[in-house]
Motif scaffolding. Sequence first.
Motif, PDB file in Angstrom:
ATOM      1  N   GLU A 113      -2.195  -2.068 -14.154  1.00  0.00           N
ATOM      2  CA  GLU A 113      -2.005  -1.421 -12.873  1.00  0.00           C
ATOM      3  C   GLU A 113      -0.776  -1.993 -12.174  1.00  0.00           C
ATOM      4  OE1 GLU A 113      -3.746   1.045 -11.500  1.00  0.00           O
ATOM      5  OE2 GLU A 113      -5.197   1.199 -13.132  1.00  0.00           O
ATOM      6  N   ASP A 114      -0.176  -1.178 -11.325  1.00  0.00           N
ATOM      7  CA  ASP A 114       0.966  -1.582 -10.517  1.00  0.00           C
ATOM      8  C   ASP A 114       0.680  -1.148  -9.084  1.00  0.00           C
ATOM      9  OD1 ASP A 114       3.331  -2.091  -9.250  1.00  0.00           O
ATOM     10  OD2 ASP A 114       4.569  -0.792 -10.512  1.00  0.00           O
ATOM     11  N   PRO A 115       0.426  -2.099  -8.168  1.00  0.00           N
ATOM     12  CA  PRO A 115       0.055  -1.706  -6.808  1.00  0.00           C
ATOM     13  C   PRO A 115       1.222  -1.228  -5.952  1.00  0.00           C
ATOM     14  CG  PRO A 115       0.180  -4.086  -6.960  1.00  0.00           C
ATOM     15  CD  PRO A 115       0.404  -3.554  -8.359  1.00  0.00           C
ATOM     16  N   ARG A 116       2.455  -1.348  -6.444  1.00  0.00           N
ATOM     17  CA  ARG A 116       3.600  -1.000  -5.609  1.00  0.00           C
ATOM     18  C   ARG A 116       3.601   0.456  -5.146  1.00  0.00           C
ATOM     19  NH1 ARG A 116       8.244  -3.470  -9.326  1.00  0.00           N
ATOM     20  NH2 ARG A 116       6.803  -2.547 -10.841  1.00  0.00           N
ATOM     21  N   PRO A 117       3.268   1.424  -5.997  1.00  0.00           N
ATOM     22  CA  PRO A 117       3.230   2.805  -5.483  1.00  0.00           C
ATOM     23  C   PRO A 117       2.236   2.985  -4.337  1.00  0.00           C
ATOM     24  CG  PRO A 117       3.332   2.818  -7.868  1.00  0.00           C
ATOM     25  CD  PRO A 117       3.117   1.396  -7.467  1.00  0.00           C
ATOM     26  N   PHE A 118       1.066   2.356  -4.424  1.00  0.00           N
ATOM     27  CA  PHE A 118       0.102   2.453  -3.323  1.00  0.00           C
ATOM     28  C   PHE A 118       0.699   1.885  -2.049  1.00  0.00           C
ATOM     29  CE2 PHE A 118      -3.126   0.703  -0.559  1.00  0.00           C
ATOM     30  CZ  PHE A 118      -4.062   1.718  -0.481  1.00  0.00           C
ATOM     31  N   ILE A 119       1.318   0.727  -2.156  1.00  0.00           N
ATOM     32  CA  ILE A 119       1.900   0.066  -0.986  1.00  0.00           C
ATOM     33  C   ILE A 119       2.992   0.936  -0.366  1.00  0.00           C
ATOM     34  CG2 ILE A 119       3.229  -1.941  -0.228  1.00  0.00           C
ATOM     35  CD1 ILE A 119       1.804  -3.472  -2.581  1.00  0.00           C
ATOM     36  N   GLU A 120       3.869   1.471  -1.212  1.00  0.00           N
ATOM     37  CA  GLU A 120       4.990   2.273  -0.723  1.00  0.00           C
ATOM     38  C   GLU A 120       4.511   3.533  -0.017  1.00  0.00           C
ATOM     39  OE1 GLU A 120       7.285   2.897  -4.220  1.00  0.00           O
ATOM     40  OE2 GLU A 120       7.891   0.794  -4.388  1.00  0.00           O
ATOM     41  N   VAL A 121       3.541   4.218  -0.632  1.00  0.00           N
ATOM     42  CA  VAL A 121       3.053   5.462  -0.018  1.00  0.00           C
ATOM     43  C   VAL A 121       2.280   5.148   1.265  1.00  0.00           C
ATOM     44  CG1 VAL A 121       1.690   7.557  -0.347  1.00  0.00           C
ATOM     45  CG2 VAL A 121       2.974   6.604  -2.268  1.00  0.00           C
ATOM     46  N   ALA A 122       1.466   4.091   1.250  1.00  0.00           N
ATOM     47  CA  ALA A 122       0.726   3.720   2.452  1.00  0.00           C
ATOM     48  C   ALA A 122       1.669   3.428   3.607  1.00  0.00           C
ATOM     49  CB  ALA A 122      -0.159   2.498   2.168  1.00  0.00           C
ATOM     50  N   GLN A 123       2.710   2.676   3.346  1.00  0.00           N
ATOM     51  CA  GLN A 123       3.656   2.333   4.418  1.00  0.00           C
ATOM     52  C   GLN A 123       4.412   3.567   4.901  1.00  0.00           C
ATOM     53  OE1 GLN A 123       5.781  -0.847   2.397  1.00  0.00           O
ATOM     54  NE2 GLN A 123       4.471  -2.413   3.315  1.00  0.00           N
ATOM     55  N   TRP A 124       4.743   4.479   3.988  1.00  0.00           N
ATOM     56  CA  TRP A 124       5.414   5.728   4.366  1.00  0.00           C
ATOM     57  C   TRP A 124       4.504   6.554   5.275  1.00  0.00           C
ATOM     58  CZ3 TRP A 124       4.676  10.967   4.004  1.00  0.00           C
ATOM     59  CH2 TRP A 124       5.799  11.792   4.146  1.00  0.00           C
TER      60      TRP A 124
END
Length: 323
Positions: free
Chosen positions: A53-64
């Motif tokens: 898993e890579d949590p970066r996409p979740f973080i990026e979309v959440a912050q957007w």
Amino acid sequence: MNPPAGTADFLAKLGWGEGDVLPLAGDASFRRYFRVADHGRSAILMDAPPPHEDPRPFIEVAQWLVARGFPAPAIFGTDLEQGLVLIEDFGDARMRETVDAAPESLLRMYEAAVDILIRLRGEPAGPWRPYDRKELQREADLLTEWYCSAVGVTVDTEGYAEAWGEVFEHALAPEPVTVLRDYHAENLMLIGGTEALGLLDFQDALAGHPAYDLVSLLQDARRDVEPEIEAAMLDRYRRVTGAGDDFDAAYHVLGAQRNAKIVGIFTRLWRRDGKPRYPAMCPRVWRYLNRDLDHPALAPVKAWFDANIPADLRGDPMEIARA
């Protein structure tokens, strides 16, 4: 379900070191979740272990989303090397259980969910990759790759791709928006026990057609959405946005595409991943798919299905394979 090894140090650095770490349910991926309860406050620990898993996409979309006023959870802290993310806790109440237990809330809950999508339509797409023909076809191919082999039917795969190729023009947005892709009642939380909805499971966001998330909501693979509710919510969306016949065609093309994909994914979760609860949801998804295929824009795809997958082979792949 024990917390990952680095949890204590991670939480201590964020000021949550004295909290109790309690397991929560996982999902269909390698991600796991824990609630951190600390002297009257709580947060959610996401364990998204690399390399799975890579949590970066979740973080990026959440912050957007948060930056634009959408109800995604705040990010309290991250450790990308370990795949740990501490996020805002929306509580345990999901839209799914709420509307099932209190049918009188169903209409207003679906209206609130539709209204979030109306707002999202007003924002230019985030910096996500496009939901283009190639991606749409790759997903639709999951049905022929996994479902058809599971039920023992040989199909014309070349004709399948050609049929979809004739209709995907309806599914490409001239002005793309952020598509969350898993926007349904089990991913919509009632924040803090109120009726304010919170967003989860948006890490696979793409830039695509606004009809896609509406399909996810109104043709929900995990719960029956009555045709009259679907029609009423479509009317609400069209009335507010001014969407016309082109949107209607996109809705049904994307509905058929998404439902074909889900039938394939649910079959794969059973056959490859050993998760036998998913095939039982396929009959519901087939009912949505069959309804979508009746739209005139899908005539080539409907012709392919009629020629290749008989009605008695459209259902629970595990049950059909046993017959």
